[in-house]
Design a protein around this motif. Structure first.
Motif, mmCIF file in Angstrom:
data_model
loop_
_atom_site.group_PDB
_atom_site.id
_atom_site.type_symbol
_atom_site.label_atom_id
_atom_site.label_comp_id
_atom_site.label_asym_id
_atom_site.label_seq_id
_atom_site.Cartn_x
_atom_site.Cartn_y
_atom_site.Cartn_z
ATOM 1 N N GLN A 27 0.848 -0.999 -0.279
ATOM 2 C CA GLN A 27 -0.221 -0.446 0.057
ATOM 3 C C GLN A 27 1.123 1.036 -0.091
ATOM 4 O O GLN A 27 1.851 1.306 0.108
ATOM 5 N N GLY A 28 0.523 2.018 -0.358
ATOM 6 C CA GLY A 28 1.082 3.676 -0.679
ATOM 7 C C GLY A 28 1.824 4.292 0.859
ATOM 8 O O GLY A 28 2.846 4.712 0.527
ATOM 9 N N ASN A 29 0.938 4.066 1.709
ATOM 10 C CA ASN A 29 1.342 4.192 2.850
ATOM 11 C C ASN A 29 2.561 3.867 3.740
ATOM 12 O O ASN A 29 2.622 4.112 4.444
ATOM 13 N N GLU A 30 2.493 2.446 3.198
ATOM 14 C CA GLU A 30 4.166 1.319 3.415
ATOM 15 C C GLU A 30 5.731 2.136 2.361
ATOM 16 O O GLU A 30 6.044 1.163 3.998
ATOM 17 N N PRO B 33 7.331 4.213 2.586
ATOM 18 C CA PRO B 33 8.323 5.212 3.034
ATOM 19 C C PRO B 33 9.213 4.494 4.601
ATOM 20 O O PRO B 33 9.631 4.010 4.423
ATOM 21 N N TYR C 220 9.156 0.386 -4.810
ATOM 22 C CA TYR C 220 8.360 1.740 -5.316
ATOM 23 C C TYR C 220 7.499 1.081 -6.452
ATOM 24 O O TYR C 220 6.709 1.810 -6.898
ATOM 25 N N SER D 211 5.229 -1.388 -5.699
ATOM 26 C CA SER D 211 4.673 -1.810 -5.081
ATOM 27 C C SER D 211 3.846 -2.635 -4.610
ATOM 28 O O SER D 211 3.325 -4.317 -4.517
#
Ligand SMILES: Nc1ncnc2c1ncn2[C@@H]1O[C@H](COP(=O)(O)OP(=O)(O)OP(=O)(O)O)[C@@H](O)[C@H]1O
Ligand SMILES: [Mg+2]
Length: 421
Positions: free
Chosen positions: A10-13, A15, A269, A271
């Protein structure tokens, strides 16, 4: 709970995962955590034995970048702490150092107290020594530790010291500490092919010193570097991609860290928690373009020629693929097979002998170091880090196929993989 590798990230994972990747793949710094330290069982056992036995010390030596400082850092995690207090000090040397300056650095870290109650004051041992320090002073100070203290002094990068007297005084100190069975251990660490290069006159300490050679890492050990880290990240990798990272690293852990980090980052990057071989290939390209400018400049200087059809790139690539001994040396005859494979025809030694000699000369930046008498010359890459670079460059420039089977078919591989699991 960690998600299964086939589930998209997921995008928020992203960083957080990138942070973790950078934390555990460390191409620019020694490993400092036992859980992330791969292999080296034999060397750890040797060092632990030296620390445990009163009057015994160690000399740890090997090529640049094989993991000497890392093992010195993590050795503390293997010393049983029950009823013992480990006092670990590591000091790197530089060309301006001599015997006194090395011990002043160490003494600065050793403290003692004088006085009582409110008058209690803490001093460091170096405050006592205003002038030069002698082996006798070192023995006297190191005798002051308590019986259950385990003092370990790592003197790293000892090869950097240029002062000729330092190694004689250090040998005298080690001998005196040993004779008096002082419970402190000195571990001398440095870049060298053998102990004599670090300690010209080491005969006097032969019996009280454990010699610990650090060879390049085996396939199994390099694989462990990738596996433990990917497991921690909850990631997986294609078997061929994993093997490619191992093979291209030529036994040097820094390259496993670099390629592992770039490949894992690329996957995240996209995903993905699975690293496909394609990501590894792209990372090789990325690594080449971001490689230290110094490596690129040295490489270009060594292969430059304005004569069409010259063989400098091919010969240097064959050298990077050639079977070498534990210290990275190879004989001219060993270059013949990989070079013939690269050229797609049989090549004779006479066709490349001059190239090898010229690689070890000033005009080509001494990219190879030549040793031995005429007709018995042996060569090796002066900077070990250049070897994987030349290999990756050879693939990128299309001199050999990027296919793992092609790379594996070169002569070094049967040996490199002799202990592969
Ligand atoms: N056992 C190991 N497991 C995982 N990574 C390692 C191991 N040993 C070394 N490394 C990695 O290899 C690289 C070089 O390690 P290190 O700095 O310890 O080598 P060195 O021999 O001291 O190098 P130098 O000769 O430049 O002082 C670093 O990226 C380090 O993280
Ligand atoms: Mg080091």
């Amino acid at each position: 709970m960690t998600k299964a590798p086939h589930q998209p990230v997921q995008g928020n994972e992203i960083p957080g995962l990138i942070y973790e990747i950078n934390e555990i793949f460390t191409p620019s710094s020694p490993v400092g955590i036992a859980d992330l330290f791969a292999g080296r069982t034999k060397q750890i056992t040797q060092l632990i034995s030296a620390i445990a036995e009163p009057g015994r010390h160690a000399i740890l030596y090997g090529e640049r970048g094989v993991g000497k400082t890392s093992i010195a850092h993590v050795i503390k995690f293997w010393i049983p702490s029950k009823n013992r207090q480990l006092l670990f000090h590591r000091k790197p040397c530089d060309p301006s150092d001599n015997f006194s300056s090395i011990w002043k650095k160490i003494f600065r870290d050793i403290h003692f107290e004088i006085g009582h109650g409110d008058d209690l004051k803490t001093y460091s041992v170096d405050e006592i020594y205003k002038g030069d320090i002698s082996p006798y002073d070192v023995v006297r100070e190191l005798k002051n530790f308590k019986p259950n203290d385990v003092p370990v002094f790592v003197i790293d990068e000892f090869n950097e010291v240029t002062d000729a007297e330092t190694s004689i005084l250090m040998a005298n100190t080690i001998k005196a500490l040993s004779d008096e069975a002082v419970n402190a251990t000195i571990i001398i660490v440095g870049v060298a092919d053998n102990v004599t290069q670090l300690f010209e006159d080491h005969a006097s300490i032969d019996r009280c010193c454990e010699e610990v050679p650090m060879p390049r890492m085996s396939t199994t050990e390099l694989g462990q570097i990738i596996d433990t880290r990917l497991k921690q990240l909850g990631m997986t990798i294609d078997a061929d991609g994993r093997m490619k990272i191992i093979v291209l690293s030529r036994g040097l852990p820094m390259y496993v860290h670099s390629l592992g980090k770039l490949s894992a980052t690329r996957a995240i990057y996209q995903s993905k928690k699975h690293i496909s071989e394609e990501y590894v290939d792209k990372s090789i390209e990325e690594m080449l373009s971001s490689s230290q400018q110094s490596l690129r400049t040295k490489y270009e200087k060594s292969v430059y020629s304005n004569q069409p059809g010259n063989l400098f790139r091919e010969v240097l690539l064959a050298c990077a693929l050639t079977k070498s001994d534990d210290n990275g040396f190879f004989v001219p005859a060993a270059v013949r097979e990989p070079l013939s494979k690269i050229m797609g025809k049989d090549i004779q030694i006479a066709q490349y002998q001059n190239h090898l000699n010229s690689f070890s000369g000033d005009d080509r930046g001494k990219i190879l170091f030549r040793s031995g008498a005429e007709r018995q010359y042996r060569f090796r890459f002066k900077d070990p880090a250049m070897q994987p670079y030349v290999l990756m460059k050879g693939i990128s420039d299309g001199f050999i196929s990027n296919n793992l089977n092609t790379i594996l078919s070169f002569p070094q591989q049967p040996d490199l993989f002799s202990n592969a699991k």
